[in-house]
Scaffold this active site. Structure first.
Site, PDB file in Angstrom:
ATOM      1  N   ASP A  83      54.015  44.524  37.661  1.00 19.77           N
ATOM      2  CA  ASP A  83      55.208  43.653  37.665  1.00 19.77           C
ATOM      3  C   ASP A  83      55.243  42.852  36.350  1.00 19.77           C
ATOM      4  OD1 ASP A  83      52.896  42.183  38.393  1.00 19.77           O
ATOM      5  OD2 ASP A  83      54.009  40.797  39.665  1.00 19.77           O
TER       6      ASP A  83
ATOM      7  N   HIS B 166      43.756  37.943  34.590  1.00 17.37           N
ATOM      8  CA  HIS B 166      43.829  38.582  35.913  1.00 17.37           C
ATOM      9  C   HIS B 166      43.925  40.104  35.784  1.00 17.37           C
ATOM     10  CE1 HIS B 166      44.288  34.789  37.990  1.00 17.37           C
ATOM     11  NE2 HIS B 166      45.383  34.468  37.306  1.00 17.37           N
TER      12      HIS B 166
HETATM   13  C1  BDR Z   1      48.427  37.976  39.726  1.00 18.38           C
HETATM   14  O1  BDR Z   1      49.719  37.434  39.976  1.00 18.38           O
HETATM   15  C2  BDR Z   1      50.558  37.650  38.867  1.00 18.38           C
HETATM   16  O2  BDR Z   1      51.178  36.465  38.487  1.00 18.38           O
HETATM   17  C3  BDR Z   1      49.702  38.172  37.757  1.00 18.38           C
HETATM   18  O3  BDR Z   1      50.394  39.108  36.970  1.00 18.38           O
HETATM   19  C4  BDR Z   1      48.538  38.797  38.468  1.00 18.38           C
HETATM   20  O4  BDR Z   1      48.796  40.147  38.788  1.00 18.38           O
HETATM   21  C5  BDR Z   1      47.408  36.865  39.654  1.00 18.38           C
HETATM   22  O5  BDR Z   1      47.345  36.166  40.854  1.00 18.38           O
HETATM   23 CA    CA Z   2      50.654  41.359  37.739  1.00 23.62          CA
END
Ligand code: BDR
Ligand code: CA
Length: 329
Positions: free
Chosen positions: A14, A244
């Site tokens: 995403d 992340h």
């Molecule tokens: C996840 O949530 C999204 O905002 C980031 O892209 C990542 O995949 C982290 O909690």
């Molecule tokens: Ca993500």
């Protein structure tokens, strides 16, 4: 390992700033062959996610197929997009991209099923957004569970609290029902959650270094991450950002940097703790959960890989937009 056959991967994403980091990292890593990107609502709407994925592939001159995915969760109304984290268009303050390429006509779920069936046991699905497309793929053709080589999920938390609520990490929070179905299915799942992703951090100097080494891709990431640093600075009082989604890619390419424990995982789908990942679940297969990380080595590996991103773009251009001749990528 030089000369080793690259691992085939489809990234369900995403994009999103840390998604962009992860996708460019995967494009630039010769140990991976990125077959496709499937897109999902979350950080941005599904339409923007597809547009942004097309832009990422286009700027890298990468032939990955882009297939658009679910615009809403399986069984509930969508949460608002996380524009306060990723910016209105998904790449911080950067304007909306306008890619020339078009998405594959297939849905993400169908593309995932057909790709894995065509290469049984070969393709890793790395999901770094809400898990709706993976749950839809399991419903579309349950044999994907035996056709996929493995599934690596950025999401959840085994031993820590959440980042949207006290209990829930964003990707799980955005579609807890889908996440629970993915953890319940009979396939090889690795969970890379907040337990490790919040421990590995980048700072603005890292992106200045990447921009100097790879002005196009590194420069794009440097510009996009300014907004992400603002968000993290307001939250943490320090100008750093969590890695992340890049951590999920690193768990595939450099698993020795992590300590894993195996346990079944379930997701709480109702009540005050909705979106929380918990240990257990009757009859469920064990999930491999990343619990520890050598965060300095992880960050260094990310830097090393992405620093060479523009070299890989040039190699693809020399090769007529076909597979990177620097191997993999
Ligand atoms: C996840 O949530 C999204 O905002 C980031 O892209 C990542 O995949 C982290 O909690
Ligand atoms: Ca993500």
């Amino acid at each position: 390992m030089p000369g080793a056959t690259p691992q085939k991967i489809i990234i369900d994403t995403d994009p999103g700033i840390d998604d962009a980091m992860a996708v460019h990292q995967a494009f630039a890593d010769p140990r991976l062959e990125v077959i496709g990107l499937t897109t999902i609502f979350g950080n941005v709407t599904a339409t923007r996610a597809t547009r942004n994925a097309l832009h990422l592939a286009e700027m890298a001159g990468h032939p990955a197929v882009i297939a658009g995915g679910a615009p809403v969760p399986l069984r509930r109304a969508p949460e608002p997009a996380a524009d306060f984290v990723h910016g209105p268009e998904g790449f911080g303050s950067l304007p909306a991209p306008a890619p020339d390429r078009s998405a594959d006509p297939r849905s993400a779920a169908r593309y995932l099923c057909e790709s894995c069936a065509a290469a049984p046991g070969e393709i890793i699905i790395c999901a770094v957004g809400p898990l709706t497309n993976l749950a839809a793929a399991l419903a579309h053709d349950p044999s994907i569970a035996s056709h996929a080589r493995r599934v690596v999920v950025m999401g959840g938390s085994a031993a820590r609290h959440g980042n949207v609520t006290d209990c829930a990490e964003a990707n799980i929070w955005n579609d807890p029902d889908a996440a629970d179905l993915v953890f319940a299915a009979d396939w090889d799942v690795t969970m890379v959650g907040l337990d490790v992703t919040e421990k590995t951090r980048c700072n603005p100097q890292d992106f200045a270094t990447l921009a100097a080494r790879s002005p196009d891709i590194g420069g794009f990431l440097q510009a996009a991450t300014e907004f992400y640093f603002d968000f993290h600075e307001a939250k943490l009082g320090e100008r750093v950002c969590f890695m992340h989604d890049p951590s999920a890619i690193l768990a595939i390419t450099d698993p020795h940097l992590f300590g894993f424990e195996t346990m079944p995982i379930s997701v709480i789908c109702d009540g005050s703790e909705i979106g929380r990942t918990v240990t257990g679940g009757e009859g469920r297969r064990d999930v491999s959960v990343a619990m520890r990380v050598d965060s300095q080595a992880a960050r260094a590996r990310f830097m090393e890989v992405v620093a060479a991103a523009d070299d890989h773009v040039a190699a693809r251009q020399r090769n007529g937009n076909a597979q990177d001749t620097m191997t993999g990528g």
